[in-house]
Scaffold this active site. Structure first.
Site, PDB file in Angstrom:
ATOM      1  CB  SER A 138     -33.073  20.677   4.537  1.00 26.98           C
ATOM      2  OG  SER A 138     -32.910  21.025   5.904  1.00 26.98           O
ATOM      3  CE1 TYR A 151     -38.810  19.794   5.177  1.00 24.50           C
ATOM      4  CE2 TYR A 151     -36.865  19.548   6.551  1.00 24.50           C
ATOM      5  CZ  TYR A 151     -37.553  20.225   5.574  1.00 24.50           C
ATOM      6  OH  TYR A 151     -37.000  21.340   4.986  1.00 24.50           O
TER       7      TYR A 151
END
Length: 250
Positions: A138, A151
């Site tokens: 990401s 995360y």
């Protein structure tokens, strides 16, 4: 990466980016096997895409990973592409007590899952004439979103792991790619209708085009600014990005 004629296994293929990639690659003439925890979602995807197959998988469970890897190798001996896509994203507060369940499930799913899945299949992949491992990280691995600190940390770790894996496989038949999405309209953080996020269909279209090149990092245009931030002075964009994300959409 060659975009057709592969046998591809995708974790987290029942929704979001995983489903989008699975359907696009299926249409390009690949044998695609999707996996996930939710049997209903898997059935919905395979029904909509005749010829696609599915297998239930809990990436938090090493025994589930081992069993699925054994099944895949037995039933799909030509398996040559692994896409580690499964992930969970939950809001936390690094300035307070972080829930133990959130911490363990996020790290186990997002980091240990891909490492375990790759480990379970890597010897098989090395036997193929040409194989690929794609780890979905990401842009938050490069510019963390403070409200999802755990995360973001797992995605930074996946970037690091991917670089090590690529180096160790440099003399093998296995290519190692990293796909670092920007904010995309998916179920993560209920972003399906988020106007600031990239439409899923657009993201998939752009990603497939980049995937068909020789690049090791699969980046759509909207991901490049955040991907290229790390280095001296990186804190300025981290602060600006998080200040912006704390504001409601206009």
């Amino acid at each position: 990466m060659k975009l057709s004629g592969n046998t591809i296994f995708i974790t987290g293929g029942g929704s979001g980016i995983g489903r989008g990639l699975a359907e696009a690659l299926h249409k390009l003439g690949n044998q695609v096997i999707i996996s996930g925890r939710r049997k209903g979602h898997l059935g919905e995807v395979t029904k909509a895409n005749p010829g696609m197959q599915s297998v239930e998988l809990n990436v938090e469970d090493p025994a589930s990973i081992a069993a699925v890897a054994t099944k895949l190798i037995a039933e799909h001996p030509k398996l040559n592409v692994l896409i580690n896509n499964a992930g969970i994203m939950q809001i936390d507060d690094a300035a307070s007590t972080i829930d133990e369940g959130l911490l363990v499930s996020t790290i186990t799913t997002n980091l240990m899952g891909p490492i375990r899945m790759t480990s379970a299949l890597i010897e098989h992949l090395k036997k193929q004439d040409a194989a690929t491992v794609i780890n979905v990280s990401s842009v938050l691995g490069f510019v963390p979103l403070a409200m999802t600190a755990v995360y973001s940390s797992t995605k930074a770790a996946i970037h690091s792991y991917t670089q090590s894996l690529r180096y160790k496989l440099k003399d093998s038949s296995v290519k190692v790619l990293e796909l670092a999405p920007p904010w995309v309209q998916t179920d993560l953080l209920n972003s399906n209708d988020e106007p600031r996020a990239m439409p899923l269909a657009q993201f998939i279209d752009e990603t497939i085009k980049v995937l068909g090149t020789d690049t090791e990092e699969v980046l759509v245009e909207g991901a490049k600014t955040l991907r290229n931030n790390p280095g001296p002075g990186e804190a300025a964009l981290v602060i600006q990005f998080n200040d912006t994300m704390e504001q409601p959409p206009h």
